[in-house]
Design an enzyme around this catalytic site. Structure first.
Site, PDB file in Angstrom:
ATOM      1  N   PRO A  43      -3.686  -5.350  -1.625  1.00  8.08           N
ATOM      2  CA  PRO A  43      -3.535  -6.417  -1.490  1.00  8.08           C
ATOM      3  C   PRO A  43      -4.298  -7.276  -0.370  1.00  8.08           C
ATOM      4  O   PRO A  43      -4.127  -8.485  -0.559  1.00  8.08           O
ATOM      5  CB  PRO A  43      -1.984  -6.200  -0.737  1.00  8.08           C
ATOM      6  CG  PRO A  43      -1.589  -5.120  -1.020  1.00  8.08           C
ATOM      7  CD  PRO A  43      -2.446  -3.935  -1.017  1.00  8.08           C
ATOM      8  N   HIS A  95      -7.432  15.700   3.240  1.00 11.07           N
ATOM      9  CA  HIS A  95      -6.514  15.761   4.643  1.00 11.07           C
ATOM     10  C   HIS A  95      -5.562  16.338   4.819  1.00 11.07           C
ATOM     11  O   HIS A  95      -4.644  16.574   5.941  1.00 11.07           O
ATOM     12  CB  HIS A  95      -6.323  13.961   5.302  1.00 11.07           C
ATOM     13  CG  HIS A  95      -7.171  12.820   5.225  1.00 11.07           C
ATOM     14  ND1 HIS A  95      -6.967  11.648   5.876  1.00 11.07           N
ATOM     15  CD2 HIS A  95      -8.605  13.352   5.791  1.00 11.07           C
ATOM     16  CE1 HIS A  95      -8.185  11.238   5.761  1.00 11.07           C
ATOM     17  NE2 HIS A  95      -9.103  12.278   5.768  1.00 11.07           N
ATOM     18  N   SER A 127      -7.726   1.473   3.400  1.00 12.56           N
ATOM     19  CA  SER A 127      -8.650   0.762   4.546  1.00 12.56           C
ATOM     20  C   SER A 127      -9.913   0.590   4.260  1.00 12.56           C
ATOM     21  O   SER A 127     -10.645  -0.194   4.898  1.00 12.56           O
ATOM     22  CB  SER A 127      -7.650   0.882   5.735  1.00 12.56           C
ATOM     23  OG  SER A 127      -7.914   1.726   6.499  1.00 12.56           O
ATOM     24  N   TYR A 135       5.716  14.869  13.904  1.00 13.60           N
ATOM     25  CA  TYR A 135       5.569  15.522  12.805  1.00 13.60           C
ATOM     26  C   TYR A 135       6.737  16.218  11.991  1.00 13.60           C
ATOM     27  O   TYR A 135       6.895  16.126  10.577  1.00 13.60           O
ATOM     28  CB  TYR A 135       4.678  16.371  12.434  1.00 13.60           C
ATOM     29  CG  TYR A 135       3.139  15.620  12.525  1.00 13.60           C
ATOM     30  CD1 TYR A 135       2.236  16.012  11.707  1.00 13.60           C
ATOM     31  CD2 TYR A 135       2.738  15.675  13.799  1.00 13.60           C
ATOM     32  CE1 TYR A 135       1.036  14.751  11.643  1.00 13.60           C
ATOM     33  CE2 TYR A 135       1.086  15.495  14.233  1.00 13.60           C
ATOM     34  CZ  TYR A 135       0.485  15.120  13.041  1.00 13.60           C
ATOM     35  OH  TYR A 135      -0.572  14.588  13.094  1.00 13.60           O
TER      36      TYR A 135
HETATM   37  P1  OAD Z   1      -4.677   3.181   6.439  1.00 10.99           P
HETATM   38  O1  OAD Z   1      -3.598   2.712   6.716  1.00 10.99           O
HETATM   39  O2  OAD Z   1      -5.840   2.127   7.108  1.00 10.99           O
HETATM   40  O3  OAD Z   1      -4.753   1.779   4.942  1.00 10.99           O
HETATM   41  C1  OAD Z   1      -3.414   1.380   4.292  1.00 10.99           C
HETATM   42  C2  OAD Z   1      -4.511   0.499   2.904  1.00 10.99           C
HETATM   43  O4  OAD Z   1      -3.184   0.161   2.202  1.00 10.99           O
HETATM   44  C3  OAD Z   1      -4.809  -1.095   3.992  1.00 10.99           C
HETATM   45  O5  OAD Z   1      -5.531  -1.464   3.605  1.00 10.99           O
HETATM   46  C4  OAD Z   1      -3.515  -1.606   2.729  1.00 10.99           C
HETATM   47  O6  OAD Z   1      -4.111  -3.218   3.319  1.00 10.99           O
HETATM   48  C5  OAD Z   1      -3.394  -1.279   1.986  1.00 10.99           C
HETATM   49  N1  OAD Z   1      -1.601  -1.111   1.312  1.00 10.99           N
HETATM   50  C6  OAD Z   1      -0.475  -1.533   2.072  1.00 10.99           C
HETATM   51  N2  OAD Z   1       0.430  -1.914   1.219  1.00 10.99           N
HETATM   52  C7  OAD Z   1      -0.209  -1.605  -0.120  1.00 10.99           C
HETATM   53  C8  OAD Z   1       0.530  -0.920  -1.164  1.00 10.99           C
HETATM   54  N3  OAD Z   1       1.628  -1.454  -1.915  1.00 10.99           N
HETATM   55  N4  OAD Z   1      -0.475  -1.803  -2.575  1.00 10.99           N
HETATM   56  C9  OAD Z   1      -2.062  -0.827  -2.073  1.00 10.99           C
HETATM   57  N5  OAD Z   1      -2.146  -1.226  -0.895  1.00 10.99           N
HETATM   58  C10 OAD Z   1      -2.011  -1.228   0.328  1.00 10.99           C
HETATM   59  O7  OAD Z   1      -4.688   4.423   5.075  1.00 10.99           O
HETATM   60  P2  OAD Z   1      -5.695   5.230   5.372  1.00 10.99           P
HETATM   61  O8  OAD Z   1      -6.974   4.335   4.380  1.00 10.99           O
HETATM   62  O9  OAD Z   1      -5.165   6.003   3.796  1.00 10.99           O
HETATM   63  O10 OAD Z   1      -6.051  10.331   8.946  1.00 10.99           O
HETATM   64  O11 OAD Z   1      -6.221   5.464   6.198  1.00 10.99           O
HETATM   65  C11 OAD Z   1      -6.984   6.688   6.592  1.00 10.99           C
HETATM   66  C12 OAD Z   1      -6.846   7.309   7.148  1.00 10.99           C
HETATM   67  O12 OAD Z   1      -6.354   7.109   8.574  1.00 10.99           O
HETATM   68  C13 OAD Z   1      -5.311   8.470   7.199  1.00 10.99           C
HETATM   69  O13 OAD Z   1      -5.906   9.530   5.859  1.00 10.99           O
HETATM   70  C14 OAD Z   1      -5.064   9.123   8.346  1.00 10.99           C
HETATM   71  C15 OAD Z   1      -5.254   8.262   9.674  1.00 10.99           C
HETATM   72  O14 OAD Z   1      -5.486   7.846  10.733  1.00 10.99           O
HETATM   73  C16 OAD Z   1      -5.571  11.965   8.882  1.00 10.99           C
HETATM   74  O15 OAD Z   1      -4.293  11.538   9.737  1.00 10.99           O
HETATM   75  C17 OAD Z   1      -5.919  12.367   9.082  1.00 10.99           C
END
Ligand code: OAD
Length: 258
Positions: free
Chosen positions: A227, A123, A202, A72
């Site tokens: 994207p 979160h 995602s 972290y």
């Molecule tokens: P993810 O890593 O699961 O998803 C990220 C998303 O962002 C993907 O669908 C990519 O296609 C998209 N992406 C990447 N670059 C991008 C850009 N420049 N503009 C727009 N979209 C883009 O991340 P989260 O959905 O946030 O939890 O994940 C949810 C949770 O899972 C997080 O908060 C974390 C993780 O475990 C905790 O830490 C509690």
């Protein structure tokens, strides 16, 4: 760079213009262009390189607090170096101009740095810490990225002056509950909005991913900015396939100037 089709942007704009209440929910993709890695992107994602059970769970922390703390601290250094991009500033402008709601799964505080207020942090926030045993608040300064000695010092978790337990970041780990006030606030906003926009998530992690479905069940329109498609893409009324730093300023240009 992906070019956003004009017809898609026009369709999103007509949805925005017909709405009274708009709620945005951001995920890790929102911060990707600020230099903070996502979790699930195939190669660069954190969970492609690190084990979430080891690094993002109470069991993992109990087994090896120093390794978890040090991971972290590395992430906190990335956050210290990161700056909000044009997409973060656009969202802050929407809030100021139209009172849009803003929910985030991100723990980096970049929305606030861009001027957003009342950000619902589902979160937690990696900038703050508390002790593992009792969650007593601890004041642990963010790493000074220019100070090598500081980097070494902060590798082991400091102890709580009240109970002696070691420090952990104030982020939600797997198996933990979301902060109740953030959860309730996010649910209420999603329930009552006319448009729900997901940016850079995602849509795989619940309860966050469920807010778009909750909004939809009450008749809201759903817009996704990403994207690539996600498991919730079938629910979309409009999908803008582009990057946050490019799409959000395009929307701002049209919404704020008209
Ligand atoms: P993810 O890593 O699961 O998803 C990220 C998303 O962002 C993907 O669908 C990519 O296609 C998209 N992406 C990447 N670059 C991008 C850009 N420049 N503009 C727009 N979209 C883009 O991340 P989260 O959905 O946030 O939890 O994940 C949810 C949770 O899972 C997080 O908060 C974390 C993780 O475990 C905790 O830490 C509690």
């Amino acid at each position: 760079m992906i070019c956003v089709e004009k017809s898609v942007l026009d369709s999103a704009l007509s949805i925005f213009k017909a709405a009274k209440t708009v709620v945005w929910m951001t995920g890790a993709g929102m911060s990707a262009e600020s230099g903070i890695p996502t979790f699930r992107d195939a190669q660069s994602g954190l969970w492609a390189r690190f084990d979430p059970q080891q690094l993002a769970s109470a069991e993992g922390y109990r087994a090896d607090p120093a390794s978890v703390w040090s991971w972290y601290q590395w992430r906190r250094r990335l956050v210290v170096k990161a700056k909000p991009h044009a997409g973060h500033f656009a969202l802050a402008e929407f809030q100021k101009a139209f009172g849009h709601g803003l929910i985030t799964q991100n723990v980096d505080g970049l929305h606030q740095l861009a001027g957003a207020s009342e950000v619902i942090e589902l979160h937690g926030n990696i900038r703050s810490s508390s002790c593992f045993a009792q969650r007593h608040p601890l004041s642990v300064p963010m790493p000074d990225i220019n100070d090598v000695a500081d980097a070494e010092l902060l590798e082991s978790p400091p102890h709580c002056p009240l109970c002696g337990s070691t420090a952990r970041p104030d982020v939600v780990w797997f198996g933990e509950s979301l902060p109740m006030d953030a959860l309730q606030h996010a649910e209420a906003l999603s329930y009552g909005c006319d448009v729900f926009v997901s940016v850079g998530t995602s849509s795989q992690v619940y309860p966050a991913a469920g807010f778009a479905l909750l909004a939809k069940s009450q008749g809201a329109k759903i817009i996704e900015i990403n994207p690539v498609a996600t498991p919730l893409s079938e629910q979309n009324d409009c999908a803008i396939r582009g990057q946050a730093s490019e799409v959000l300023p395009l929307i701002a240009k049209r919404l704020l100037l008209n």
